[in-house]
Write a protein that holds these residues in place. Sequence first.
Motif, PDB file in Angstrom:
ATOM      1  N   GLY A 237      65.305  29.720  -1.595  1.00 22.21           N
ATOM      2  CA  GLY A 237      64.193  29.944  -0.974  1.00 22.21           C
ATOM      3  C   GLY A 237      63.357  31.238  -0.981  1.00 22.21           C
ATOM      4  O   GLY A 237      63.155  31.727  -2.398  1.00 22.21           O
ATOM      5  N   ASP A 238      62.850  31.939  -0.013  1.00 23.00           N
ATOM      6  CA  ASP A 238      61.951  33.034  -0.110  1.00 23.00           C
ATOM      7  C   ASP A 238      62.985  34.367   0.462  1.00 23.00           C
ATOM      8  O   ASP A 238      62.509  35.259   0.846  1.00 23.00           O
ATOM      9  N   LEU A 239      64.419  34.040   0.277  1.00 26.41           N
ATOM     10  CA  LEU A 239      65.119  35.074   0.852  1.00 26.41           C
ATOM     11  C   LEU A 239      64.899  36.586   0.167  1.00 26.41           C
ATOM     12  O   LEU A 239      65.314  37.474   0.653  1.00 26.41           O
ATOM     13  N   ASP A 240      64.620  36.305  -1.275  1.00 32.78           N
ATOM     14  CA  ASP A 240      64.599  37.355  -1.983  1.00 32.78           C
ATOM     15  C   ASP A 240      63.278  38.143  -2.043  1.00 32.78           C
ATOM     16  O   ASP A 240      62.978  39.123  -2.930  1.00 32.78           O
ATOM     17  N   ASN A 241      62.310  37.676  -1.131  1.00 39.22           N
ATOM     18  CA  ASN A 241      61.088  38.308  -1.037  1.00 39.22           C
ATOM     19  C   ASN A 241      61.141  39.866  -0.620  1.00 39.22           C
ATOM     20  O   ASN A 241      61.842  40.303   0.036  1.00 39.22           O
ATOM     21  N   PRO A 242      60.550  40.796  -1.577  1.00 38.80           N
ATOM     22  CA  PRO A 242      61.001  42.316  -1.297  1.00 38.80           C
ATOM     23  C   PRO A 242      60.204  42.807   0.118  1.00 38.80           C
ATOM     24  O   PRO A 242      60.546  43.948   0.435  1.00 38.80           O
ATOM     25  N   HIS A 243      59.715  42.046   0.666  1.00 35.87           N
ATOM     26  CA  HIS A 243      58.929  42.469   2.111  1.00 35.87           C
ATOM     27  C   HIS A 243      59.713  42.031   3.390  1.00 35.87           C
ATOM     28  O   HIS A 243      59.352  42.460   4.463  1.00 35.87           O
ATOM     29  N   LEU A 244      60.983  41.374   2.999  1.00 31.97           N
ATOM     30  CA  LEU A 244      61.699  41.087   4.049  1.00 31.97           C
ATOM     31  C   LEU A 244      62.792  41.784   4.188  1.00 31.97           C
ATOM     32  O   LEU A 244      63.358  42.661   3.064  1.00 31.97           O
ATOM     33  N   GLU A 245      63.551  41.686   5.559  1.00 28.51           N
ATOM     34  CA  GLU A 245      64.770  42.715   5.604  1.00 28.51           C
ATOM     35  C   GLU A 245      65.485  41.761   6.677  1.00 28.51           C
ATOM     36  O   GLU A 245      64.948  41.315   7.531  1.00 28.51           O
ATOM     37  N   GLU A 246      66.935  41.983   6.412  1.00 21.71           N
ATOM     38  CA  GLU A 246      67.700  41.312   7.397  1.00 21.71           C
ATOM     39  C   GLU A 246      67.832  42.024   8.777  1.00 21.71           C
ATOM     40  O   GLU A 246      67.706  43.191   8.799  1.00 21.71           O
ATOM     41  N   TYR A 247      68.191  41.420   9.790  1.00 23.22           N
ATOM     42  CA  TYR A 247      68.190  42.047  11.106  1.00 23.22           C
ATOM     43  C   TYR A 247      69.756  42.676  11.062  1.00 23.22           C
ATOM     44  O   TYR A 247      70.914  41.548  10.911  1.00 23.22           O
ATOM     45  N   GLU A 248      70.131  43.676  11.268  1.00 22.91           N
ATOM     46  CA  GLU A 248      71.553  44.320  11.241  1.00 22.91           C
ATOM     47  C   GLU A 248      72.213  43.652  12.489  1.00 22.91           C
ATOM     48  O   GLU A 248      71.879  43.630  13.430  1.00 22.91           O
ATOM     49  N   GLY A 249      73.395  43.151  11.986  1.00 25.94           N
ATOM     50  CA  GLY A 249      74.658  42.727  12.936  1.00 25.94           C
ATOM     51  C   GLY A 249      74.186  41.222  12.932  1.00 25.94           C
ATOM     52  O   GLY A 249      75.036  40.538  13.618  1.00 25.94           O
ATOM     53  N   CYS A 250      73.664  40.520  12.231  1.00 29.27           N
ATOM     54  CA  CYS A 250      73.186  39.007  12.208  1.00 29.27           C
ATOM     55  C   CYS A 250      73.842  38.319  10.908  1.00 29.27           C
ATOM     56  O   CYS A 250      73.451  38.752   9.927  1.00 29.27           O
ATOM     57  N   PRO A 251      74.255  37.330  11.130  1.00 25.81           N
ATOM     58  CA  PRO A 251      74.623  36.516   9.962  1.00 25.81           C
ATOM     59  C   PRO A 251      73.536  36.376   9.121  1.00 25.81           C
ATOM     60  O   PRO A 251      72.610  35.856   9.714  1.00 25.81           O
ATOM     61  N   PRO A 252      73.687  36.452   7.852  1.00 30.51           N
ATOM     62  CA  PRO A 252      72.647  36.206   7.093  1.00 30.51           C
ATOM     63  C   PRO A 252      71.864  34.760   7.116  1.00 30.51           C
ATOM     64  O   PRO A 252      70.782  34.794   6.768  1.00 30.51           O
ATOM     65  N   LEU A 253      72.608  33.880   7.110  1.00 36.59           N
ATOM     66  CA  LEU A 253      72.161  32.671   7.105  1.00 36.59           C
ATOM     67  C   LEU A 253      72.155  31.922   8.659  1.00 36.59           C
ATOM     68  O   LEU A 253      71.928  30.511   8.642  1.00 36.59           O
ATOM     69  N   ALA A 254      72.188  32.389   9.569  1.00 37.68           N
ATOM     70  CA  ALA A 254      72.303  31.994  10.912  1.00 37.68           C
ATOM     71  C   ALA A 254      70.666  31.618  11.289  1.00 37.68           C
ATOM     72  O   ALA A 254      69.878  32.574  11.012  1.00 37.68           O
TER      73      ALA A 254
END
Length: 261
Positions: A237-254
């Motif tokens: 999907g759009d997970l590789d968009n450079p303007h996005l960042e994961e929330y620290e401590g949260c499972p990546p696909l939750a």
Amino acid sequence: SRRGGAAMWRGAAAALLCLGAACLLRRGFEPRHRLLRAAELRRYRGAPGDPGLYLALLGRVFDVQRGRRHYGPGGAYSALAGRDATRAFATGDFTESGLVDDVSALSPQELLSIQGWLSFYSDNYEPVGKLVGRFYDENGAPTEALRDAEAAIEEALRFQAESEQRKQQFPPCNSEWSSAKGTRFWCSTQSGGVSRGWAGVPRKLYHPGSKGSGCVCVRSTGPPWGHPPSSQHRDRGDLDNPHLEEYEGCPPLAEQCVLPG
């Protein structure tokens, strides 16, 4: 399909722009219409003995006799009659200093408000002419001030269309806060007021030139936004968009994320 969705929003953006200054400001205003000066327009305030009830918006003069209870003497909008008070349509400032036609310092949102009012009057009231002054010259030709206003409205419409398209790609998350649990972000097929066939996962979205971020829902499967399903992609999907960042401590696909504090 994703291609169909992207095409739909491109079409919507084009439609919005067609409703903008260039299309709307010229609709129903042929050169044969009257040219009025400010002194003449002031006679059209709907008082006993006045020849009628007019108002002007961006130099366009409309007969608002049908709305007399609003625009006539004693009406809530009587201050708008007999003049061009374009600025007040955006700001709501009905003082003498606010009842003016200068729109040069208005925000994009205020310009969109003017565009909406112009559409309303064009659809509901009879256009009768042009006001010689800020927006039209002695021959009824557009002035530089009008061209600047048109360009600013079109830019505001373009920005609005692009913002709506971004919201379709990255709908806002649902969120709640409690002192006991902290902040919870989560995604659903309705979050952010955007109905769709996918829920997505929470991510921080950073806008270029801005230090802040907001929580958005991001598609985690299929091709990136705007790419056809048949194209080669990583099925992320759009997970590789450079303007996005994961929330620290949260499972990546939750589909939800809980941040303490």
